[in-house]
Each structure stands twice: as structure tokens, then as C-alpha cells.
Design a protein around this motif. Structure first.
Motif, mmCIF file in Angstrom:
data_model
loop_
_atom_site.group_PDB
_atom_site.id
_atom_site.type_symbol
_atom_site.label_atom_id
_atom_site.label_comp_id
_atom_site.label_asym_id
_atom_site.label_seq_id
_atom_site.Cartn_x
_atom_site.Cartn_y
_atom_site.Cartn_z
ATOM 1 N N ARG A 236 44.838 29.291 39.313
ATOM 2 C CA ARG A 236 44.597 30.725 39.472
ATOM 3 C C ARG A 236 45.286 31.532 38.376
ATOM 4 N NH1 ARG A 236 45.204 34.594 44.872
ATOM 5 N NH2 ARG A 236 44.928 36.570 43.774
ATOM 6 N N GLY A 237 44.564 32.512 37.859
ATOM 7 C CA GLY A 237 45.102 33.440 36.878
ATOM 8 C C GLY A 237 44.346 34.750 36.974
ATOM 9 N N VAL A 238 44.075 35.371 35.826
ATOM 10 C CA VAL A 238 43.387 36.668 35.847
ATOM 11 C C VAL A 238 42.367 36.744 34.718
ATOM 12 C CG1 VAL A 238 45.245 37.957 36.955
ATOM 13 C CG2 VAL A 238 45.212 37.739 34.453
ATOM 14 N N LEU A 239 41.362 37.547 34.959
ATOM 15 C CA LEU A 239 40.390 37.929 33.936
ATOM 16 C C LEU A 239 40.893 39.207 33.288
ATOM 17 C CD1 LEU A 239 37.490 37.504 32.719
ATOM 18 C CD2 LEU A 239 36.661 38.980 34.565
ATOM 19 N N THR A 240 41.079 39.169 31.962
ATOM 20 C CA THR A 240 41.662 40.322 31.266
ATOM 21 C C THR A 240 40.646 41.098 30.446
ATOM 22 O OG1 THR A 240 42.293 38.891 29.400
ATOM 23 C CG2 THR A 240 43.937 39.235 31.146
ATOM 24 N N TYR A 241 39.470 40.521 30.191
ATOM 25 C CA TYR A 241 38.459 41.216 29.395
ATOM 26 C C TYR A 241 37.099 40.637 29.745
ATOM 27 C CZ TYR A 241 35.874 42.999 25.325
ATOM 28 O OH TYR A 241 34.967 43.629 24.515
ATOM 29 N N TRP B 250 24.665 36.873 31.048
ATOM 30 C CA TRP B 250 25.683 36.212 30.232
ATOM 31 C C TRP B 250 26.797 37.190 29.927
ATOM 32 C CZ3 TRP B 250 26.132 31.195 28.288
ATOM 33 C CH2 TRP B 250 25.040 30.349 28.533
ATOM 34 N N PHE B 251 28.042 36.674 29.943
ATOM 35 C CA PHE B 251 29.214 37.491 29.654
ATOM 36 C C PHE B 251 30.125 36.760 28.660
ATOM 37 C CE2 PHE B 251 27.919 39.875 33.276
ATOM 38 C CZ PHE B 251 28.601 41.085 33.251
ATOM 39 N N TYR B 252 30.869 37.561 27.921
ATOM 40 C CA TYR B 252 32.008 37.061 27.157
ATOM 41 C C TYR B 252 33.253 37.429 27.953
ATOM 42 C CZ TYR B 252 35.581 36.685 23.514
ATOM 43 O OH TYR B 252 36.710 36.353 22.802
ATOM 44 N N LEU B 253 34.095 36.429 28.273
ATOM 45 C CA LEU B 253 35.242 36.634 29.143
ATOM 46 C C LEU B 253 36.513 36.148 28.456
ATOM 47 C CD1 LEU B 253 33.724 35.105 32.420
ATOM 48 C CD2 LEU B 253 33.623 37.501 31.697
ATOM 49 N N GLU B 254 37.623 36.795 28.791
ATOM 50 C CA GLU B 254 38.935 36.322 28.361
ATOM 51 C C GLU B 254 39.815 36.196 29.594
ATOM 52 O OE1 GLU B 254 40.427 38.955 25.361
ATOM 53 O OE2 GLU B 254 38.857 38.410 23.900
ATOM 54 N N ILE B 255 40.507 35.048 29.712
ATOM 55 C CA ILE B 255 41.336 34.760 30.871
ATOM 56 C C ILE B 255 42.725 34.347 30.405
ATOM 57 C CG2 ILE B 255 39.393 34.085 32.334
ATOM 58 C CD1 ILE B 255 40.127 31.154 31.800
ATOM 59 N N PHE C 56 35.573 47.707 35.080
ATOM 60 C CA PHE C 56 36.356 46.847 34.191
ATOM 61 C C PHE C 56 35.535 46.370 32.993
ATOM 62 C CE2 PHE C 56 37.848 42.582 33.022
ATOM 63 C CZ PHE C 56 39.210 42.782 32.863
ATOM 64 N N ALA C 57 34.275 46.005 33.233
ATOM 65 C CA ALA C 57 33.475 45.341 32.200
ATOM 66 C C ALA C 57 32.356 46.195 31.634
ATOM 67 C CB ALA C 57 32.870 44.048 32.778
ATOM 68 N N GLY C 58 32.088 47.363 32.242
ATOM 69 C CA GLY C 58 30.965 48.165 31.786
ATOM 70 C C GLY C 58 29.644 47.722 32.361
ATOM 71 N N ALA C 59 29.661 46.695 33.211
ATOM 72 C CA ALA C 59 28.437 46.184 33.829
ATOM 73 C C ALA C 59 28.834 45.312 35.010
ATOM 74 C CB ALA C 59 27.622 45.372 32.833
ATOM 75 N N THR C 60 28.021 45.336 36.059
ATOM 76 C CA THR C 60 28.252 44.492 37.215
ATOM 77 C C THR C 60 27.425 43.211 37.075
ATOM 78 O OG1 THR C 60 28.571 46.453 38.586
ATOM 79 C CG2 THR C 60 28.152 44.378 39.729
ATOM 80 N N PRO C 61 28.028 42.037 37.241
ATOM 81 C CA PRO C 61 27.291 40.789 37.025
ATOM 82 C C PRO C 61 26.162 40.597 38.030
ATOM 83 C CG PRO C 61 29.661 40.396 37.040
ATOM 84 C CD PRO C 61 29.438 41.794 37.546
ATOM 85 N N SER D 270 39.095 32.126 25.831
ATOM 86 C CA SER D 270 37.896 32.961 25.759
ATOM 87 C C SER D 270 36.705 32.103 26.106
ATOM 88 C CB SER D 270 37.734 33.538 24.344
ATOM 89 O OG SER D 270 38.848 34.322 23.995
ATOM 90 N N LEU D 271 35.744 32.681 26.835
ATOM 91 C CA LEU D 271 34.630 31.911 27.371
ATOM 92 C C LEU D 271 33.315 32.635 27.144
ATOM 93 C CD1 LEU D 271 36.270 31.254 30.857
ATOM 94 C CD2 LEU D 271 36.120 29.544 29.031
ATOM 95 N N TYR D 272 32.256 31.878 26.881
ATOM 96 C CA TYR D 272 30.893 32.353 27.058
ATOM 97 C C TYR D 272 30.459 31.867 28.434
ATOM 98 C CZ TYR D 272 30.869 33.293 22.027
ATOM 99 O OH TYR D 272 31.163 33.768 20.770
ATOM 100 N N ALA D 273 29.966 32.777 29.262
ATOM 101 C CA ALA D 273 29.779 32.447 30.673
ATOM 102 C C ALA D 273 28.479 33.027 31.209
ATOM 103 C CB ALA D 273 30.953 32.987 31.486
ATOM 104 N N ARG D 274 27.761 32.211 31.961
ATOM 105 C CA ARG D 274 26.522 32.651 32.611
ATOM 106 C C ARG D 274 26.781 32.813 34.099
ATOM 107 N NH1 ARG D 274 22.160 30.924 35.495
ATOM 108 N NH2 ARG D 274 20.108 31.706 34.891
ATOM 109 N N VAL D 275 26.346 33.910 34.675
ATOM 110 C CA VAL D 275 26.515 34.152 36.111
ATOM 111 C C VAL D 275 25.588 33.207 36.869
ATOM 112 C CG1 VAL D 275 26.459 35.853 37.969
ATOM 113 C CG2 VAL D 275 27.006 36.580 35.634
ATOM 114 N N SER D 276 26.172 32.311 37.667
ATOM 115 C CA SER D 276 25.354 31.358 38.410
ATOM 116 C C SER D 276 25.130 31.781 39.853
ATOM 117 C CB SER D 276 25.977 29.957 38.366
ATOM 118 O OG SER D 276 27.291 29.971 38.896
ATOM 119 N N ARG D 277 26.072 32.541 40.438
ATOM 120 C CA ARG D 277 25.840 33.025 41.805
ATOM 121 C C ARG D 277 26.748 34.201 42.093
ATOM 122 N NH1 ARG D 277 26.896 28.567 46.140
ATOM 123 N NH2 ARG D 277 26.854 30.314 47.580
#
Length: 428
Positions: A123-128, A94-99, A84-89, A19-26
Motif C-alpha cells: 500500500r502507498g499513494v497515487l501522487t499524480y 488510459w492514464f499516466y500515473l505516478e505512485i 485530482f486528475a482532471g478526469a474521472t476514470p 511511473s505507470l501507463y495504465a488502462r482502467v479495467s474495472r
């Protein structure tokens, strides 16, 4: 003595479940199709680490601590991400992500911070994914409406210790201090656009070829590692000041592979940062080498001018620093970083001899009238990019706009079939 980096290929590490706290950089659109895919890059930190550290989180933002920091790249269509997320980055969100490993989810590439930076990925997948509420000083005012999905999604809040740790640029340097550093730089004879692959690394050099000022010190991160040259030389004895156009990794990644850059003064834009960028800012600050350009300051020095681009505060590209330099030949050179030409704030940017193309030759919103036109005596357009990069730079649309502005002939660090091999490009 030259310091040489030799680039090797590594077997990719196993993709983590995390699980990650993530900021959209580009955000990069990969085509002009209505159903176009986009590449979303996130500057991340492990959520478990943040939640476990609490108020002591800032202790992990130093040179010896790399484990919780990562970059994540997700490739999908804006519509699918929104569903998928309810919002487009968008940049600065900032997003909470699970991979996790597997195939059920959005395609994702994860690069964990190593001692030499973000050098390998898997490589994997974003699940949340859910967007986080964050303080305005970390996101800036929103210039776009929230989606309907965002209004009904659970509201998640960025942890306050993380918000505080990422506010790393709260004490701008004085205009006088930055001016003193730049006034000590001798007039350059050449601009050397270095071949580093898909990144930006430009040096202003004296008549002996020694760097007197760097504009960005980028090397490709793992997603574009295949674009690097087999070798890259730099003199570790040079301590030239560094102007950072903006806080994106392909403009600053050299600081990890060449640690002597941390001992140079860095003149940087006052921008909102993700966790990994905030870590680097604090490392520079601890050494006394972080010089944040004051807001709205136009800084002139004997052979040039340093200004901030006039784009939105939350957009790293369009709110970055640009430099207009006058070389010993009397010719002018504009270093635009990734700023759209429509946001250039130099008073005489409409006529320039030499131009280092914005954003590695990516598409830009400005009309061709905003592209700096060459002076009557001519000039050179240089494009810094890496062959077969994941962003598909340079784009035909951008090349056409440059051509219509009078810049029909150009050179690239990646080389051009039948014209030139890859390599550094020097202009004077």
C-alpha cells in the motif's frame, strides 16, 4: 493425478516509487451513498520500461518477462479523483500515473506481476494522474462528455509502441473453427461452480466428474487473496477448452497458477486490452490457443449456445461472452460472467432453470424483469464470491432483484451462516 495449489500468506513487498501507463479495467462503486467511494483497478506497465524499449517493446510481452507489469487499485470518491486528475476514470480509459510510498495522495495498492500472477501487493499513494489520448481502436467511442478539468489539463498521448502491443486480438478465429471445438465437447451432466474465493471458475463436467468445458478459470488476485480456500485441486491431465467471459483478472488468473491451462484452446471475446491482459493473449497466441470469437457471431453447439453480450464495446463486463447450456437432465443453465442481464442476447434467456448470478452478486442496472426467471420445475441460483471481499459482493439490492424474479433461494460458494459451509456447488 490431481494438481493441488496450497495458498500461503506473504509479507507485503515495499511499495515502489514508479511511473505507470495504465488502462482502467474495472470500476466498482462501494456503496449507494451520494458521497460513495469507488474502487478503480488499472492494468499497468512501467513507464520507464515502455519509454526505454521503444519499437522493441513487444519483445517483453512473453512468458519469461514479468517485471514491468502490475495491477493498481485506487480507492476514493469519483469527485475527488476528478479533482485530482482532471478526469474521472471509466473502463477502457488510459492514464499516466505516478505512485510512491507515503500518505499524501490517493490511497493505492500495487501488485507487481510474479511468476504465479498477481499474488502480493503493498500500500502507498497515487501522487499524480492524467488521462492519456489513445487511438479509438484502444478506447472505443466515448459515450460520456469530457470533464471541464480534462479540457484544461495537459494533453498526454499513449506511446504508439504500447498502443500497438496492446492490440493483441486483431485476427478473429473463424466461426467454423470455434464451432468444431465446441461440437467435440460431450453434453455435460453437471455444472460445477468452483469455490475459488472472490473469482469465477465454472466447469461443465461429464458423469464421471471430469471437466469437458471451462467457463472462466479465475482465481483471486492479491487484493482478494484472503478469500481463497486453503487448497484447490485441478487435474492437470484435463485439456478441456476454456471459454473466457471477459478479460478481467478474477476470471483468468488461474492461467498463472496452473500453467497447463495455457495448453488448452481459449475462446475469448474481442475486447480492448491492458498491458498484462495483452501479454497473456500473446502467450496463448504463440501456442496457437487463442481463438477470438468473430464479431456478431452466434455460435450454437449440440447442447448450448455462445453469444456476446450487447453492452458497450469499452465495457469488459457487458461486452463479454455468455453461455446457455442444456444439461443431460434437460435442464438449462445460464453462465452470465459479469454481464448485466439487460445485455443478454440469448433469445430464450428469460426462462432458465439454473442461473450463475452475474458479477458475483454485485449490483446491476437492469430491472428485476430482466433477471432470467426460473422455469416451473424450479432451478438453482448460484453466487460465486469470496467472504469479506473488497468489493462487498454480494449486494442486497441484487439479491432483492433476484428474489422478486422468483429466485428467492440461492446457494453460494462462500457458504451461508447456519445453512452451508463454503465449497463447490454442483447443479444438474
Amino acid at each position: 493425478m490431481k494438481q493441488e495449489a496450497i495458498f500461503f500468506f506473504f509479507f507485503p513487498p515495499e511499495f515502489p516509487s514508479r511511473s505507470l501507463y495504465a488502462r482502467v479495467s474495472r470500476v466498482d462503486s462501494l456503496s449507494t451513498s451520494p458521497q460513495r467511494r469507488a474502487s478503480y483497478k488499472f492494468d499497468c506497465i512501467d513507464a520507464d520500461y515502455v519509454d526505454g524499449a521503444g519499437p522493441q517493446l513487444l519483445d517483453g510481452f512473453h512468458a519469461d518477462h514479468t517485471k514491468p507489469f502490475a495491477l493498481l487499485r485506487v480507492v476514493t470518491t469519483p469527485a475527488r479523483f476528478g479533482d485530482f486528475a482532471g478526469a474521472t476514470p471509466a473502463p477502457a480509459d488510459w492514464f499516466y500515473l505516478e505512485i510512491e510510498p507515503g500518505r499524501s495522495g490517493l490511497p493505492a495498492w500495487h501488485a507487481q506481476l510474479q511468476g504465479n500472477g498477481y499474488s502480493v501487493h503493498s500500500r502507498g499513494v497515487l501522487t499524480y494522474a492524467r488521462r492519456l489520448d489513445a487511438p479509438d481502436e484502444l478506447t472505443g467511442p466515448r459515450s460520456r462528455p469530457q470533464s471541464l478539468g480534462a479540457s484544461v489539463a495537459p494533453r498526454l498521448v499513449l506511446p504508439s509502441p504500447l498502443a500497438g502491443a496492446c492490440m493483441a486480438l486483431t485476427n478473429p478465429a473463424s466461426r467454423a473453427k470455434i464451432s468444431t471445438i465446441l461440437k467435440s465437447v460431450p453434453q455435460a451432466g453437471t455444472v460445477l461452480v468452483r469455490d475459488v474465493g472472490q473469482a469465477n471458475f465454472v466447469s461443465l463436467c461429464d458423469d464421471l466428474g471430469r471437466a469437458v468445458l471451462h467457463f472462466d478459470v479465475g482465481l483471486p488476485i492479491s487484493f482478494n487473496r484472503h478469500t481463497r480456500p486453503s487448497k484447490f485441486n485441478i487435474d492437470p491431465n484435463e485439456r478441456a477448452p476454456i471459454i473466457l467471459s471477459h478479460w478481467d483478472w478474477d476470471h483468468l488468473h488461474g492461467a498463472f497458477e496452473f500453467p497447463h491451462f495455457l495448453d488448452c484452446p481459449w475462446i475469448v471475446p474481442d475486447q480492448r486490452l491492458g498491458p498484462g491482459a495483452a501479454r497473456l493473449a500473446r502467450m496463448l497466441g504463440e501456442k496457437g490457443n487463442l481463438l477470438v470469437r468473430p464479431a456478431n457471431a452466434r455460435i450454437r453447439f449440440p447442447f448450448g449456445e455462445l453469444v456476446r453480450s450487447g453492452g458497450p464495446v469499452g465495457d469488459l463486463n457487458d461486452s463479454g461472452l455468455t453461455v446457455l447450456a442444456i444439461l443431460a437432465s434437460g435442464r438449462s443453465a445460464l453462465l452470465a460472467g459479469d454481464a448485466d442481464y439487460a445485455h443478454l442476447m440469448h433469445s430464450n434467456a428469460h426462462r432458465i432453470d439454473h442461473l450463475v448470478a452475474t458479477h458475483h452478486g454485485a449490483r446491476f442496472n437492469a430491472s428485476q424483469r430482466s433477471v432470467p426467471r426460473p422455469n416451473r420445475r424450479g432451478g438453482t441460483l448460484v453466487i460465486s464470491y469470496g467472504y469479506r471481499n473488497v468489493y462487498r459482493h454480494p449486494h442486497r439490492e441484487a439479491l432483492a432483484k433476484h428474489a422478486k424474479s422468483g429466485r428467492r433461494n440461492y446457494v453460494t460458494t462462500a457458504g451461508r451462516k447456519g445453512i452451508a459451509l463454503r465449497g463447490d456447488r454442483a447443479i444438474s
